[in-house]
Scaffold this motif. Structure first.
Motif, mmCIF file in Angstrom:
data_model
loop_
_atom_site.group_PDB
_atom_site.id
_atom_site.type_symbol
_atom_site.label_atom_id
_atom_site.label_comp_id
_atom_site.label_asym_id
_atom_site.label_seq_id
_atom_site.Cartn_x
_atom_site.Cartn_y
_atom_site.Cartn_z
ATOM 1 N N ARG A 132 -4.548 2.830 -6.531
ATOM 2 C CA ARG A 132 -4.157 2.433 -7.893
ATOM 3 C C ARG A 132 -4.979 3.167 -8.943
ATOM 4 O O ARG A 132 -4.440 3.673 -9.929
ATOM 5 C CB ARG A 132 -4.337 0.923 -8.052
ATOM 6 C CG ARG A 132 -3.277 0.091 -7.336
ATOM 7 C CD ARG A 132 -3.623 -1.368 -7.366
ATOM 8 N NE ARG A 132 -2.557 -2.197 -6.807
ATOM 9 C CZ ARG A 132 -2.707 -3.454 -6.461
ATOM 10 N NH1 ARG A 132 -3.879 -4.051 -6.620
ATOM 11 N NH2 ARG A 132 -1.692 -4.136 -5.950
ATOM 12 N N GLU A 133 -6.306 3.214 -8.758
ATOM 13 C CA GLU A 133 -7.168 3.855 -9.747
ATOM 14 C C GLU A 133 -6.909 5.364 -9.808
ATOM 15 O O GLU A 133 -6.863 5.953 -10.882
ATOM 16 C CB GLU A 133 -8.641 3.587 -9.409
ATOM 17 C CG GLU A 133 -9.642 4.213 -10.383
ATOM 18 C CD GLU A 133 -9.473 3.706 -11.812
ATOM 19 O OE1 GLU A 133 -8.804 2.681 -12.018
ATOM 20 O OE2 GLU A 133 -10.010 4.370 -12.719
ATOM 21 N N THR A 174 0.826 -1.205 0.000
ATOM 22 C CA THR A 174 0.000 0.000 0.000
ATOM 23 C C THR A 174 0.861 1.257 0.000
ATOM 24 O O THR A 174 0.657 2.171 -0.813
ATOM 25 C CB THR A 174 -0.924 0.015 1.235
ATOM 26 O OG1 THR A 174 -1.854 -1.049 1.134
ATOM 27 C CG2 THR A 174 -1.690 1.337 1.315
ATOM 28 N N LEU A 233 -6.157 0.266 -1.253
ATOM 29 C CA LEU A 233 -5.166 -0.002 -2.301
ATOM 30 C C LEU A 233 -5.788 0.141 -3.682
ATOM 31 O O LEU A 233 -5.173 0.698 -4.608
ATOM 32 C CB LEU A 233 -4.596 -1.404 -2.124
ATOM 33 C CG LEU A 233 -3.437 -1.794 -3.060
ATOM 34 C CD1 LEU A 233 -2.293 -0.808 -2.921
ATOM 35 C CD2 LEU A 233 -2.968 -3.208 -2.766
ATOM 36 N N ASP A 234 -7.012 -0.331 -3.855
ATOM 37 C CA ASP A 234 -7.717 -0.175 -5.136
ATOM 38 C C ASP A 234 -7.896 1.294 -5.476
ATOM 39 O O ASP A 234 -7.705 1.713 -6.625
ATOM 40 C CB ASP A 234 -9.080 -0.873 -5.082
ATOM 41 C CG ASP A 234 -8.953 -2.396 -5.093
ATOM 42 O OD1 ASP A 234 -7.873 -2.889 -5.473
ATOM 43 O OD2 ASP A 234 -9.922 -3.075 -4.721
ATOM 44 N N THR A 235 -8.275 2.081 -4.466
ATOM 45 C CA THR A 235 -8.465 3.518 -4.693
ATOM 46 C C THR A 235 -7.155 4.187 -5.090
ATOM 47 O O THR A 235 -7.112 5.012 -6.006
ATOM 48 C CB THR A 235 -9.013 4.187 -3.421
ATOM 49 O OG1 THR A 235 -10.275 3.608 -3.093
ATOM 50 C CG2 THR A 235 -9.190 5.690 -3.625
ATOM 51 N N GLU A 272 -7.572 -3.481 1.306
ATOM 52 C CA GLU A 272 -7.744 -3.783 -0.116
ATOM 53 C C GLU A 272 -8.509 -2.673 -0.820
ATOM 54 O O GLU A 272 -8.175 -2.290 -1.955
ATOM 55 C CB GLU A 272 -8.473 -5.118 -0.274
ATOM 56 C CG GLU A 272 -7.644 -6.301 0.209
ATOM 57 C CD GLU A 272 -8.410 -7.628 0.193
ATOM 58 O OE1 GLU A 272 -7.773 -8.675 0.324
ATOM 59 O OE2 GLU A 272 -9.657 -7.579 0.041
ATOM 60 N N THR A 273 -9.530 -2.127 -0.152
ATOM 61 C CA THR A 273 -10.305 -1.026 -0.743
ATOM 62 C C THR A 273 -9.425 0.199 -0.950
ATOM 63 O O THR A 273 -9.462 0.853 -2.000
ATOM 64 C CB THR A 273 -11.487 -0.662 0.162
ATOM 65 O OG1 THR A 273 -12.352 -1.796 0.276
ATOM 66 C CG2 THR A 273 -12.268 0.515 -0.420
#
Length: 405
Positions: A221-222, A126, A217-219, A214-215
């Motif tokens: 990356r996007e 992260t 990390l997704d944010t 995980e949420t």
């Protein structure tokens, strides 16, 4: 073949712990995941290693002899060469005040021993993702800042040249075109900042779950993808505008793709075109190149377009302007046409004369087409012909050498 094996590592991580078993465990764990890991068993070694080769991330124990982790972190944050390195504290100390102190002196995260392997890896990934985002944003912002500064310098030079009377339109085009990608970048950065705050609050509350990591990390990356893509688009647009501006201010000859350059010229006129309902279409072989004077061509096309906007159409009328080109032997045939009101037969023979205009009451000097004629016949060693019918539009046919000699 890669001659530098360091390039194969995912990231460079410095692990600091005075307990040999913990140090070995973390080093092996991260090395197995493809990271370059450097161990340090005390604070002095850690500071020396960080300053010699700044890592991408530091995992730092707190309870160490001579210099504890807090003091190490304070030294890192006081040094301009190491202050941006993210520090994750890993410690058996679990008191709230200790965690608060860790964040207050610049730590980005806090993992309590005994730790879970999955947790360490998730947090490392992260914060490396955030670190990469920050680096890329900094690089892109610096690159964009330099490009904008170069554009400002170019603008100053062009103001000094009578040929660049259209500079105001160029600047308006820049502002108009880069507004959207920069706006998207700002929005994405704001979302990332808000989610980072929320993530920190969840962590400090002690209620953090793997799903929260995980949420987040997704944010990250996007948001990173959106910001980098849009800043690149903004930088590319500025570069296109800058190229047109530089060409118009110089006498340089170079080789360029004609269709791509015509598109850049039209883009630079967006400040004028956006006020109308007109459309401009460019057709021709995208691979056709000219070895010529792009600055002169830019002036020619700009003056032809402005001539159509001023003379060919009534207010609120939606017109179609066309640029078609093809190669015939060693010559370029470029046809510029509009479907406007056309030119009266008695005026056709005078349109290239200096100071001839049918619109002097609105401040027109009548030099636009005269400049076009001189650039084509003298600078580019070509010819230009005009055909027009009242009510059916006007067409200019230019014949230019593919290569200027």
């Amino acid at each position: 073949m890669n001659d530098n094996p360091i390039d194969d590592y995912k990231a460079n991580i410095l692990v600091v712990d005075d307990t040999v078993a913990n140090l070995r465990l973390l080093v092996n764990l991260l090395a197995e995941r493809g990271y370059k890991v450097r161990p340090a068993s005390n604070g002095s070694m850690a500071l020396s290693a960080a300053r010699t080769e700044p890592p991408d991330l530091i995992l730092l124990d707190i309870l160490m002899p001579n210099m504890d982790g807090y003091e190490v972190c304070e030294h890192l944050k006081a040094d301009e060469h190491t202050r941006e390195i993210p520090v994750i504290f890993i410690s058996a100390v679990s008191e709230v005040l200790d965690k608060v102190k860790a964040f207050a002196i610049g730590g980005v995260d806090y993992i309590t021993k005994p730790f879970q392997v999955e947790e360490v890896l998730a947090r490392v990934e992260t914060h490396l993702a955030i670190r990469n985002l920050q680096r890329n944003l900094k690089d892109k912002n610096e690159e964009l800042g330099k490009t904008l500064q170069q554009l400002k310098t170019t603008q100053f030079q062009l103001i000094e040249s009578e040929k660049m009377a259209a500079l105001g339109n160029l600047v308006a085009g820049v502002a108009h075109e880069i507004n959207t990608p920069i706006g998207i970048s700002v929005t994405a950065a704001s979302v990332l900042a808000e989610d980072t705050t929320d993530f920190s609050n969840i962590y400090q509350s002690g209620k953090m779950k793997r799903a929260d990591l995980e949420t987040f990390l997704d944010t990250a990356r996007e948001s990173s993808r959106m910001i980098l893509a849009n800043l690149k688009r903004a930088a590319d647009l500025v570069q296109s505008f800058k190229q047109v501006a530089v060409d118009q201010s110089s006498e340089s000859q170079r080789c360029f793709y004609l269709k791509e350059y015509l598109e850049e010229i039209i883009l630079s006129l967006i400040g004028n075109l956006k006020k109308t309902k007109h459309t401009i279409k460019i057709t021709g072989d995208a691979n056709l190149t000219l070895n010529s004077y792009p600055g002169a061509l830019s002036q020619i096309v700009t003056n032809l377009v402005m001539n159509s906007l001023i003379h060919a159409y009534a207010e609120e009328e939606a017109g179609q302007i066309q640029l078609d080109f093809q190669r015939e032997g060693e010559q370029l045939i470029l046809q510029y046409s509009d479907d406007g009101q056309g030119i009266k037969p008695e005026n056709i023979s005078q349109i290239f004369d200096p100071f001839f205009t049918t619109n002097r009451s609105q401040g027109n000097t009548g030099l636009g087409l005269h400049i076009v004629y001189n650039l084509i016949t003298q600078k580019l060693r070509g010819t230009i012909q005009c055909e027009s019918q009242v009510g059916r539009g006007t067409k200019f046919t230019l014949k230019l050498p593919i290569t200027q000699r």
